[in-house]
Design a protein around this motif. Sequence first.
Motif, PDB file in Angstrom:
ATOM      1  N   UNK A 323       0.835  -1.208   0.000  1.00  0.00           N
ATOM      2  CA  UNK A 323       0.000   0.000   0.000  1.00  0.00           C
ATOM      3  C   UNK A 323       0.870   1.258   0.000  1.00  0.00           C
ATOM      4  N   UNK A 324       0.518   2.194  -0.836  1.00  0.00           N
ATOM      5  CA  UNK A 324       1.270   3.441  -0.942  1.00  0.00           C
ATOM      6  C   UNK A 324       0.472   4.451  -1.762  1.00  0.00           C
ATOM      7  N   UNK A 325       1.012   5.664  -1.812  1.00  0.00           N
ATOM      8  CA  UNK A 325       0.445   6.712  -2.657  1.00  0.00           C
ATOM      9  C   UNK A 325       1.471   7.049  -3.724  1.00  0.00           C
ATOM     10  N   UNK A 326       1.058   6.981  -4.983  1.00  0.00           N
ATOM     11  CA  UNK A 326       1.916   7.307  -6.109  1.00  0.00           C
ATOM     12  C   UNK A 326       1.324   8.504  -6.855  1.00  0.00           C
ATOM     13  N   UNK A 327       2.186   9.233  -7.571  1.00  0.00           N
ATOM     14  CA  UNK A 327       1.688  10.322  -8.407  1.00  0.00           C
ATOM     15  C   UNK A 327       2.338  10.271  -9.780  1.00  0.00           C
ATOM     16  N   UNK A 328       1.491  10.280 -10.794  1.00  0.00           N
ATOM     17  CA  UNK A 328       1.981  10.384 -12.158  1.00  0.00           C
ATOM     18  C   UNK A 328       2.286  11.861 -12.419  1.00  0.00           C
ATOM     19  N   UNK A 329       3.541  12.182 -12.669  1.00  0.00           N
ATOM     20  CA  UNK A 329       3.969  13.563 -12.784  1.00  0.00           C
ATOM     21  C   UNK A 329       3.666  14.133 -14.166  1.00  0.00           C
ATOM     22  N   UNK A 330       3.768  15.442 -14.262  1.00  0.00           N
ATOM     23  CA  UNK A 330       3.531  16.114 -15.539  1.00  0.00           C
ATOM     24  C   UNK A 330       4.592  15.747 -16.566  1.00  0.00           C
ATOM     25  N   UNK A 331       5.723  15.202 -16.120  1.00  0.00           N
ATOM     26  CA  UNK A 331       6.794  14.796 -17.036  1.00  0.00           C
ATOM     27  C   UNK A 331       6.632  13.349 -17.503  1.00  0.00           C
ATOM     28  N   UNK A 332       5.587  12.669 -17.035  1.00  0.00           N
ATOM     29  CA  UNK A 332       5.326  11.310 -17.476  1.00  0.00           C
ATOM     30  C   UNK A 332       5.886  10.235 -16.583  1.00  0.00           C
ATOM     31  N   UNK A 333       6.600  10.616 -15.540  1.00  0.00           N
ATOM     32  CA  UNK A 333       7.143   9.638 -14.608  1.00  0.00           C
ATOM     33  C   UNK A 333       6.205   9.391 -13.442  1.00  0.00           C
ATOM     34  N   UNK A 334       6.670   8.605 -12.489  1.00  0.00           N
ATOM     35  CA  UNK A 334       5.893   8.301 -11.291  1.00  0.00           C
ATOM     36  C   UNK A 334       6.777   8.500 -10.070  1.00  0.00           C
ATOM     37  N   UNK A 335       6.230   9.117  -9.047  1.00  0.00           N
ATOM     38  CA  UNK A 335       6.986   9.262  -7.794  1.00  0.00           C
ATOM     39  C   UNK A 335       6.103   8.841  -6.622  1.00  0.00           C
ATOM     40  N   UNK A 336       6.771   8.388  -5.561  1.00  0.00           N
ATOM     41  CA  UNK A 336       6.075   8.004  -4.342  1.00  0.00           C
ATOM     42  C   UNK A 336       5.765   9.258  -3.525  1.00  0.00           C
ATOM     43  N   UNK A 337       4.575   9.331  -3.013  1.00  0.00           N
ATOM     44  CA  UNK A 337       4.170  10.420  -2.122  1.00  0.00           C
ATOM     45  C   UNK A 337       4.088   9.839  -0.718  1.00  0.00           C
ATOM     46  N   UNK A 338       5.127  10.040   0.078  1.00  0.00           N
ATOM     47  CA  UNK A 338       5.186   9.467   1.420  1.00  0.00           C
ATOM     48  C   UNK A 338       4.387  10.290   2.421  1.00  0.00           C
ATOM     49  N   UNK A 339       4.198   9.702   3.595  1.00  0.00           N
ATOM     50  CA  UNK A 339       3.661  10.436   4.731  1.00  0.00           C
ATOM     51  C   UNK A 339       4.653  11.517   5.125  1.00  0.00           C
ATOM     52  N   UNK A 340       4.141  12.675   5.568  1.00  0.00           N
ATOM     53  CA  UNK A 340       5.011  13.755   6.020  1.00  0.00           C
ATOM     54  C   UNK A 340       5.862  13.291   7.198  1.00  0.00           C
ATOM     55  N   UNK A 341       7.155  13.548   7.128  1.00  0.00           N
ATOM     56  CA  UNK A 341       8.082  13.250   8.210  1.00  0.00           C
ATOM     57  C   UNK A 341       8.453  14.574   8.876  1.00  0.00           C
ATOM     58  N   UNK A 342       8.274  14.660  10.186  1.00  0.00           N
ATOM     59  CA  UNK A 342       8.536  15.922  10.873  1.00  0.00           C
ATOM     60  C   UNK A 342       7.401  16.894  10.626  1.00  0.00           C
ATOM     61  N   UNK A 343       7.729  18.180  10.523  1.00  0.00           N
ATOM     62  CA  UNK A 343       6.705  19.193  10.300  1.00  0.00           C
ATOM     63  C   UNK A 343       7.222  20.223   9.307  1.00  0.00           C
ATOM     64  N   UNK A 344       6.322  20.652   8.432  1.00  0.00           N
ATOM     65  CA  UNK A 344       6.674  21.751   7.533  1.00  0.00           C
ATOM     66  C   UNK A 344       6.511  23.072   8.255  1.00  0.00           C
ATOM     67  N   UNK A 345       5.371  23.234   8.934  1.00  0.00           N
ATOM     68  CA  UNK A 345       5.067  24.482   9.639  1.00  0.00           C
ATOM     69  C   UNK A 345       4.530  24.151  11.033  1.00  0.00           C
ATOM     70  N   UNK A 346       5.058  24.782  12.080  1.00  0.00           N
ATOM     71  CA  UNK A 346       4.530  24.554  13.416  1.00  0.00           C
ATOM     72  C   UNK A 346       3.296  25.420  13.693  1.00  0.00           C
ATOM     73  N   UNK A 347       2.429  24.945  14.540  1.00  0.00           N
ATOM     74  CA  UNK A 347       1.284  25.694  15.056  1.00  0.00           C
ATOM     75  C   UNK A 347       0.429  26.302  13.955  1.00  0.00           C
TER      76      UNK A 347
END
Length: 349
Positions: A323-347
Motif C-alpha cells: 500500500x502506498x500513494x503514487x503520483x503520475x507527474x507532468x513529465x510522465x514519470x511516477x513518484x512516491x508520495x510518502x507520509x510527512x516526516x517531521x513538520x513543515x510548519x509549526x502551530x
Amino acid sequence: MNKPYIHKITSKTVTMAHGGGGKAMRDLIEDVFVSRFRNPETGDMEDQARLDPGDLIRAGGRLAFTTDGFVVDPLEFPGGDIGKLAVWGTVNDLAVGGAVPKWLSAAFIIEEGMDIEHLRAIAQSMRDAADRAGVAIVTGDTKVVPRGAADKVFITTAGVGVIAPGVELAASKVQPGDVAIVNGFLGHHGATILQARGDMQLESDIISDCAPLNALMQAAMRAAPNLRCARDATRGGLASALNEIAAASNLIIRLDEQALPLKADIRGFCEILGFDPLYLANEGRLVLFVPPSEAEAALGAMRSVPEGVDSVIIGQAHSGKTPRVEMRTTFGGTRIVDMLVGEQLPRIC
C-alpha cells in the motif's frame, strides 16, 4: 446583525483573578462566553449541558464523538481565526465520518495579560461559526495561566454528532477502482499562516480555506450512497490523509499531478520556499472515495455546495502488493508520495 452585549469586565486585560473561582471569573465567563453561547435548550449555567437525545432515538442512529486542540499562531489570519478553526475543525472531524454535527464544548486556556476585547472577538467568531455550521456550543471551561505559560489563548473543543442508520464510512472500505475527489484548491491554509507570521516578507492575496464541511458531506452522501470514506486534509496535508487511507485499505492510490487543484500563487509560493503543496495544511478541504459509477453524481452534488464548487477527481485506488500513494507527474514519470516526516510548519491549527 449581532445584538449588543453587556460588558461586565472593566479591566482591559485578563488577570490571574479571572481564573480564581470568584466574582472576577464569573464576570469573565458571563461577559465573554455565556452572553454569546447561551442556549436555554441545553441548560443554563449548570456544570453540564443537558442534551435532548430525541433526534438520536428517533433516527435510530449512533453517536459520533471527537475532540481537538487549537494553538494557531497568529490568532487571526486572512480568511479565519482561532475561533473559526476551533468550531469548524471539530465540525469537520465529525462530518467526514458521516455524522451530522450537533453539539460542541469549548475549553479556553487564557494567558494572563490577554486583551479582553480580543477575547470577546474570538468568542463572537466562534458563535458566528457555530451558527453557520448549524451547531450549538453547549458547555465549556476557562483557565487562566501566568504570563509566559501560554500564548494568549489555547482552545480545546469536543463535538458530538449523529450518524444515521446504514452509514458506515471507513478507510478500510475503499476498493480497487474507487475514485478520489477533493473539494477545491489545496494548500491555502498552510501558506496563509506562514505569510501571516511575516517571516518571509512575501506579498500575496492567499487566504485560508477555513470552512465547515458538514453540508458538503451530506450532499455527497445523498448523491453517492456507496461513498466509502472521507478525510479532512489538515496537518500533513492531502499526502498524509491519502497515506492513511492507503494503509487502512491495503491499496495503492494513484494521483494525477495535472489533475491536482493548485492555484498559480500556491505553486509559486511552494517553489520559492521549497515546499511541497501536497503537505501544506488545509482547513476546508477533504478527500473522499466513491465507486466510479457514482463519481459524476458525487461531483455534481459537491459542486452545488459553496464549499465544493471547485471539486475535482484527482486519482483512483488500485490493488497492489504494497500500500502506498503514487503520483503520475507532468513529465510522465511516477513518484512516491510518502507520509510527512517531521513538520513543515509549526502551530498551524
